[in-house]
Design a protein around this motif. Structure first.
Motif, PDB file in Angstrom:
ATOM      1  N   UNK A 305       0.639  -1.255  -0.186  1.00 55.11           N
ATOM      2  CA  UNK A 305      -0.096  -0.011   0.063  1.00 55.11           C
ATOM      3  C   UNK A 305       0.871   1.319  -0.032  1.00 55.11           C
ATOM      4  N   UNK A 306       1.970   1.351   0.876  1.00 57.21           N
ATOM      5  CA  UNK A 306       2.763   2.451   0.923  1.00 57.21           C
ATOM      6  C   UNK A 306       3.518   2.690  -0.698  1.00 57.21           C
ATOM      7  N   UNK A 307       3.803   1.546  -1.432  1.00 53.52           N
ATOM      8  CA  UNK A 307       4.485   1.752  -2.664  1.00 53.52           C
ATOM      9  C   UNK A 307       3.429   1.879  -3.740  1.00 53.52           C
ATOM     10  N   UNK A 308       2.265   1.791  -3.587  1.00 52.93           N
ATOM     11  CA  UNK A 308       1.246   1.348  -4.662  1.00 52.93           C
ATOM     12  C   UNK A 308       1.307   2.881  -5.525  1.00 52.93           C
ATOM     13  N   UNK A 309       1.263   3.817  -4.907  1.00 49.85           N
ATOM     14  CA  UNK A 309       1.390   5.206  -5.717  1.00 49.85           C
ATOM     15  C   UNK A 309       2.734   5.345  -6.743  1.00 49.85           C
ATOM     16  N   UNK A 310       3.709   4.775  -6.123  1.00 49.58           N
ATOM     17  CA  UNK A 310       5.009   4.769  -6.969  1.00 49.58           C
ATOM     18  C   UNK A 310       4.847   3.984  -8.119  1.00 49.58           C
ATOM     19  N   UNK A 311       4.249   2.788  -7.769  1.00 51.06           N
ATOM     20  CA  UNK A 311       4.172   1.809  -8.942  1.00 51.06           C
ATOM     21  C   UNK A 311       3.140   2.139  -9.927  1.00 51.06           C
ATOM     22  N   UNK A 312       2.016   2.650  -9.531  1.00 51.22           N
ATOM     23  CA  UNK A 312       0.884   3.091 -10.628  1.00 51.22           C
ATOM     24  C   UNK A 312       1.673   4.148 -11.363  1.00 51.22           C
TER      25      UNK A 312
END
Length: 472
Positions: A305-312
């Motif tokens: 969840x923490x890294x999801x914005x970067x992944x998106x």
């Protein structure tokens, strides 16, 4: 040969530490002398108090005998007997306290003899009162040496008290001189320590432009400070506090103000040194681990969840598993390790790729896996990438961001948990990073696992946890 900055700093430290050592020895001897002088002052007060008690007990005994002679009341006789039993103990204690002074020992012997004679005359008065009554005692008074003995005891105690008061004045003067010497020595050491710290900081951080030079010089500086400078500073601070408290002697108002300034400055120096040491521990990953029982699934979900914005933003899919493993670890540090590895995997994956995070049992440990389908790592780089500032391609730091510290930090975190970290990779096909963490034992498994809301970690933490993934 021209000295480098490093050699200049080391030479300066050697000189300053030598001076600090000399001042420390002088300070220690001066303070020991001050403590000894203070003890002798206290000792003199004890002797004066014993003299006062002896004089008072003799006066009480005489009053009790007079009361018995006049009234015949046995209560006064009992009071006299109690007082007479106390006086020998006081005389004995006074002898013990004055063993260092032969003249005082001689005076005490003379005083003891006079007191025994005076007690004999009082005993005679009691016997006469019992056998012949009040008139017989009055007749005895004209020939009894009691009054003369009382005057001799009084004169001797007055002289002894005068000698002790003169001795007290001399010892007080010596204690004050010792206090001033100790204050000047400690103050000099403080000034020298301040100059050493300020000079060292300026020398260490001036003209150091390359990261490797900064790291090496800082390590040398912190090592010297932690082992050689903080200890004498703490001793100096304690000594100043002892002087400021007034326990070792009265200091004049000007001296009290100077002591207050000195104590405040040493507090600031100690806080500065502790901050520098804490920064070094943080940079090296040597932070105390607050280990508790954690759910591997919750940690993986949280990290995703923490890294999801970067992944998106990179068009990367993140997936995890439904592991039911419970581990014993510092939750925040394992989260930092997972987000470091996820950040690297995302940065070095092609758009449309997938990054997977798994946790599997491996005997008494949980093995975490973070895999990607990026460009892979050459075999010769698979061990060095876990060192500080090591990257497969130094241009990555400019193209993709990062400092090259993420894997080194992750390795320290894992090793402090008693685990290990490694990588398996194939060029052009991707990489999988592994690390192991101890499983929670049966006793710990009875505890409730700690869960946290992934929303608790903000964007700034995501950015601070993102480190450079090694690549060719």
């Amino acid at each position: 040969m021209k000295l480098t900055v490093e050699r200049t700093v080391l030479v300066g430290f050697v000189i300053v530490l030598a001076l600090l050592g000399t001042v420390g020895v002088v300070s220690q001897r001066t303070i020991i002398g001050l403590i000894d002088d203070s003890k002798w002052v206290t000792h003199t007060y004890i002797v004066l108090e014993l003299l006062q008690q002896i004089s008072f007990r003799i006066s009480q005994a005489e009053a009790a005998v007079r009361g018995y002679v006049i009234t015949g009341d046995s209560t006064f006789e009992s009071q006299y007997e109690d007082i007479r039993k106390q006086v020998p103990d006081l005389i004995s204690e006074m002898r013990t306290q004055t063993l260092d002074n032969p003249a005082e020992q001689s005076d005490i012997n003379a005083l003891d003899t006079l007191i025994q004679k005076r007690f004999d005359t009082m005993e005679e008065g009691i016997r006469v009162r019992k056998s012949g009554g009040l008139q017989a005692v009055l007749a005895l008074g004209s020939t009894s040496p009691g009054r003369r003995l009382s005057m001799e005891i009084s004169a001797l105690t007055v002289r002894m008290r005068g000698d002790e008061e003169q001795l007290l004045a001399d010892r007080n003067q010596r204690a004050q001189l010792s206090a001033r010497r100790a204050f000047l020595v400690v103050l000099s050491a403080l000034v020298l320590a301040m100059v050493a710290v300020i000079g060292s900081v300026v020398l260490v951080f001036r003209d150091l432009t390359r990261r490797r030079e900064v790291e090496r010089m800082k390590s040398e500086f912190v090592s010297v400070v932690s082992h050689e400078l903080r200890t004498p500073l703490t001793s100096i601070h304690g000594s100043l506090g002892l002087l400021a408290s007034g326990l070792l002697g009265k200091v004049n108002p000007k001296g009290e103000r100077m002591l207050e300034i000195a104590v405040n400055n040493t507090d600031r120096l100690i806080r500065l040194l502790n901050d520098i040491l804490d920064m070094e521990k943080l940079d090296s990953g040597k932070i105390a681990m607050r280990q508790t029982q954690c759910s591997a699934r919750e940690l993986i979900d949280h990290a995703i969840e923490v890294m999801r914005p970067m992944a998106q933003n990179q068009q990367i899919q993140l997936s995890g598993d439904n592991s039911d493993l419970l581990i014993y670890a510092d939750r925040d540090r394992i989260m930092q390790c997972l987000t470091n590895l996820l950040s690297n995997a995302i940065k070095f994956s092609e758009p449309g790729g997938t990054v997977k995070v798994l946790a599997k049992p491996a005997e008494r440990e949980a093995r975490f896996e973070v895999s990607d389908h990026g460009r892979g790592i050459p075999e010769g780089k698979r061990h060095s990438i876990f060192e500080r500032f090591q990257q497969v391609d130094t241009s990555d730091s400019r193209k993709r961001g990062g400092t090259g510290l993420g894997l080194a930090i992750s390795r320290n975190i894992v090793e402090q948990h008693g685990g290990k970290i490694w990588v398996e990779s194939q060029l052009g096909k991707g990489s999988t990073f592994f690390f192991t963490i101890p499983l929670a034992d049966k006793q710990r498994s009875q505890l409730q696992p700690f869960y946290a809301d992934p929303a608790d970690m903000d964007g700034s933490e995501r950015e601070s946890n993102a480190e450079t993934h090694p690549a060719d």
